[in-house]
Every structure is written in C-alpha cells, then in structure tokens.
Scaffold this active site. Sequence first.
Site, PDB file in Angstrom:
ATOM      1  N   LYS A 255     -21.379 -18.177 -12.480  1.00  0.00           N
ATOM      2  CA  LYS A 255     -20.443 -18.092 -13.620  1.00  0.00           C
ATOM      3  C   LYS A 255     -19.060 -17.683 -13.102  1.00  0.00           C
ATOM      4  O   LYS A 255     -18.035 -18.189 -13.560  1.00  0.00           O
ATOM      5  CB  LYS A 255     -20.926 -17.061 -14.648  1.00  0.00           C
ATOM      6  CG  LYS A 255     -22.290 -17.362 -15.235  1.00  0.00           C
ATOM      7  CD  LYS A 255     -22.233 -18.082 -16.552  1.00  0.00           C
ATOM      8  CE  LYS A 255     -23.637 -18.433 -17.014  1.00  0.00           C
ATOM      9  NZ  LYS A 255     -23.692 -19.314 -18.157  1.00  0.00           N
TER      10      LYS A 255
ATOM     11  N   TYR B  36       0.877  -1.185   0.000  1.00  0.00           N
ATOM     12  CA  TYR B  36       0.000   0.000   0.000  1.00  0.00           C
ATOM     13  C   TYR B  36       0.908   1.228   0.000  1.00  0.00           C
ATOM     14  O   TYR B  36       2.010   1.190  -0.571  1.00  0.00           O
ATOM     15  CB  TYR B  36      -0.897  -0.132   1.248  1.00  0.00           C
ATOM     16  CG  TYR B  36      -1.978   0.884   1.391  1.00  0.00           C
ATOM     17  CD1 TYR B  36      -2.859   1.194   0.352  1.00  0.00           C
ATOM     18  CD2 TYR B  36      -2.134   1.552   2.607  1.00  0.00           C
ATOM     19  CE1 TYR B  36      -3.856   2.137   0.525  1.00  0.00           C
ATOM     20  CE2 TYR B  36      -3.137   2.484   2.787  1.00  0.00           C
ATOM     21  CZ  TYR B  36      -3.993   2.782   1.735  1.00  0.00           C
ATOM     22  OH  TYR B  36      -4.972   3.702   1.911  1.00  0.00           O
TER      23      TYR B  36
END
Length: 442
Positions: free
Chosen positions: A164, A109
């Site tokens: 999916k 970060y």
Amino acid sequence: MSNIIRTLMIQTPSVPGNLGRVATAIGRVGGDIGEVETVKVGHNYTRRSITVQVESEEQLEELLDAVRSLDGITLHTVSDEVLHAHEGGKIQMKSKMKIETLADLRRVYTPGVANVCMAIKEQPEKAKIYTSISNTVAVVTDGTAILGLGNIGPVAGMPVMEGKAALFDQLTNINAIPILLDVNSPEEIIQTVKNISPGFGGILLEDIGSPHCFEVEERLKKELDIPVMHDDQHGTAVVTLAAAISACRSAGVNLKQARVGQIGLGAAGIAICRMLMAYGVESVVGADKSEEAKDRLRSYGGETVDSLEELMEQSDIVIATTGVPGLIKKEWVQKGQIILALSNPKPEIEQEDALEAGAIYATDGRSVNNVLGFPGIFRGVLNAGVRDITHKMLVAAAEAIANSTKPGDLVPHPLNVNVHEAVAEAVERAAVQSDVKKNVYQ
Ligand SMILES: NC(=O)C1=CN([C@@H]2O[C@H](COP(=O)(O)OP(=O)(O)OC[C@H]3O[C@@H](n4cnc5c(N)ncnc54)[C@H](O)[C@@H]3O)[C@@H](O)[C@H]2O)C=CC1
Ligand SMILES: CC(=O)C(=O)O
Ligand SMILES: [Mg+2]
C-alpha cells in the site's frame, strides 16, 4: 484463479517446434504461461525464462515433471519471483537532500535545524511548510484481517502494508509509513494511533477485522484532527460503487432500482451496503454467517436473508466480501446477473465460472480493488487540507473512477496515474465545496 507463480529456466535445442513442445506440456497440466524471455542463444541451444501460474503445489509438481520428461529439453532452475521481489522489503526511507559538505550538514542538521524547530514551536501551522508531516500517511494494521487470510498478525501482514505504501508513493506521491500494532483491543489501537498521530497528515487503517474496526475508525475520526479512513470499508465501497455504476451503464440497468445482494457483512460488506444505500439504491439485501453482522446491516436500514441461495435468487447485482474462496456455487448464478466476487487473494467464484453460468458481468478483487480509491482520496484531502473524509467526497471519488472507465470495462487500469489524479481532483473539489473542518495545519 492461478495463485502460485514460478519462473522456469528452460533450455531447448535451437530447432523450431521445441518451445511449442514445452508450451504444450505446460498447457496439458493446466498451467498458465505468462512472460517468455529469451535469455541466451547458444550455437545449438536457446535458454528461456518462462513464467507459469498454477493453482496448487501438486499442480506445480505435475507441471515440472511434464517439462523434465521432455526429450532433449533441460529444466535448469525453478524460482519464486514473487518471494524474490520481496527480499529486503519493498519500501525505503530516503533523504531528499544531498548532505555533502559541512555547510550542508549545518543547514540540514544542527545547529541550523534549531531555528526551524523554534519557528514551528511559535507557529505550529508552519510544520506544513517545514516538515514532511502533511504529506505523510500512516498505514496502520493490527493484523487481524489481512486480505482474506484472517488474523495472521501484524508482521505477517507487513508485505500488504508495504505494498500500500509503495502504491501511495508511485500513484500520488504521498509518503506512507506502515505501522504494525501488537495490541489486543480497540482501545489500545485508538490510544496508540492517537499517540503517534502528530507525525502524520492522515491515517489509513488497513486490514483491521470487524467488528472492532468500526469502533476504531469512528473514535479516531472524532478524536483526531487529521483525516482517518479505514480502507477496507470506504476504499472498497468507493471502487465497488464505481464498478456497479459502470456495469449498470453498460447493461442498461438503473442502479438505484436494482436489487443488490451483499454476501459478507464485515468491514468491506457493511461499508459497501451503506455506500450503495446512501447513493440511492433502494433495495439492498445482505447475508452473513454472523447474526451480529446481520443486525448491523438492519440497523442501517438494509434487509437480510438467512441463505446465500435465497440472496443469489433475488439479486440483480451480487457482491461478495467473505474471504471464502469458491463460496458461490455456479448453479446459484442467475442469467444476466452482475457478480463482483471481491475477496483476495481468491474470489468467491472465478470470473470465467460466473460468466459461463450466465452472469452478464463478473469480476474479482484483483480488478475491483481499493487501490483505485485510497491513493487519490488521500491526495485530494491532503491537498484540500481538510480533516474529514465525507460521504460526498467518497461518491465524488467513485464517480471519477466510473467516468475514467472505458465502455465495456468495469473499472479503469489501476496503474493509470491520470485516474488517480481525476480521483484526487474530484475529492479536493468536493472538500472545498463542503463545510468540512480544516485540519490543524491549515
Ligand atoms: N477487492 C478489494 O479491494 C477488497 C477486498 N476485500 C476482501 O474482502 C474479504 C473480507 O474482508 P473484510 O471485510 O475486511 O473482512 P471481515 O473479517 O471484516 O469480514 C468478513 C465477513 O464475512 C463473513 N463470512 C465469512 N465466511 C462466511 C460465509 N461462509 N458465509 C457468509 N458470511 C461469511 C464474516 O462473518 C464477516 O462478517 C477479504 O477476502 C478481503 O481480501 C476487502 C477489502 C478490499
Ligand atoms: C485489497 C485489500 O485491501 C484487501 O483485500 O484487504
Ligand atoms: Mg485490505
């Protein structure tokens, strides 16, 4: 086809024959027994969980009454495992990195990440190396044609999209993120997908109804620099072609000379017809209740008929994608016909009814399902780094599926990762051999 699945917790005396009594009671009302698991063996009783499938709520009530009426047998609970499995959703976003120390934090970060941002700013193609974008596909729906359930809206369609995404992950290691669009026009779908496209390596359009799905896909393919595919059109067409190739191989029929009848000329049906015609099938005839849909097929060179009976009478291979359960009557089936009734969640004719009526091969949308196509197709194009998904790649995918099918079967097992690898390799090979454009990251 059985559609309601429940798990019964049943306690029987530990005396032989009692499980048989339960099975008989279930069978008498037409229930289908799935898994049976012994959960607890007490000193004089056995508790088992028994999964049953039935076709309607009425039949379920009948089944439960039949079990409850058995002497000495207790039905403890009835649970809906399918609903239970969906609690909390089926997918999650997880970090690949462990962030345990301040040093990790600064690397992953701020401030470390800023240098990576600037490296990409200077050379955008580095996003392929330093982000997950090129391995991430958006699964986009507006909820207008969720399976054969109709326009139930994008949020109600989310369980399909999550499914999916879960399959993309498990079968081909692609990150897939469902995107639900609350919009009313093709233009809004197009603009929204374009606006979010920088975060994705590909776009899978899903359960977007016809006719607006055609314009949406065509425009996005032209206007975006990443691969776009409408699954219900091309994923379905690929798997259907594979099943037709396998059926014809087994039946000793020449597919290119067979007469194919397509019932339902929406997203799936039109794409199936176009795929078969481009593959070389000379005689494709379609039927639909919509004149606009029939005009569309004729504009691509197919023939149309007005009645389903007429289509059934003329066709060696019948494919149906209407979303209407039971649309094909048993008496319409011709001896030796191949019938692919692909609507989900229920087919136009049950497999056993079609076979009983004389079909040589018959199957439904649970087996011949685009799950055999979309994961490998995207793995192949993402690996090749190409922008366009071409007809040649789709045919390569269909042939890979047909070549992975055991003799006598129409398609392979959908969870066999080797099949998805074979599809991905075939698509990648076709992609690198063709003169298709590389995408922005290449
Ligand atoms: N097995 C699989 O992999 C797939 C199955 N499907 C199934 O196919 C069905 C249709 O899906 P889409 O093509 O996306 O929907 P769609 O809404 O685009 O197309 C349905 C078409 O069927 C026609 N139709 C409806 N009732 C009819 C009737 N009584 N007689 C003649 N035509 C009729 C409609 O006019 C429309 O053109 C759904 O049930 C879906 O689950 C779709 C994609 C993949
Ligand atoms: C399988 C699928 O995509 C459908 O039925 O719509
Ligand atoms: Mg679909």
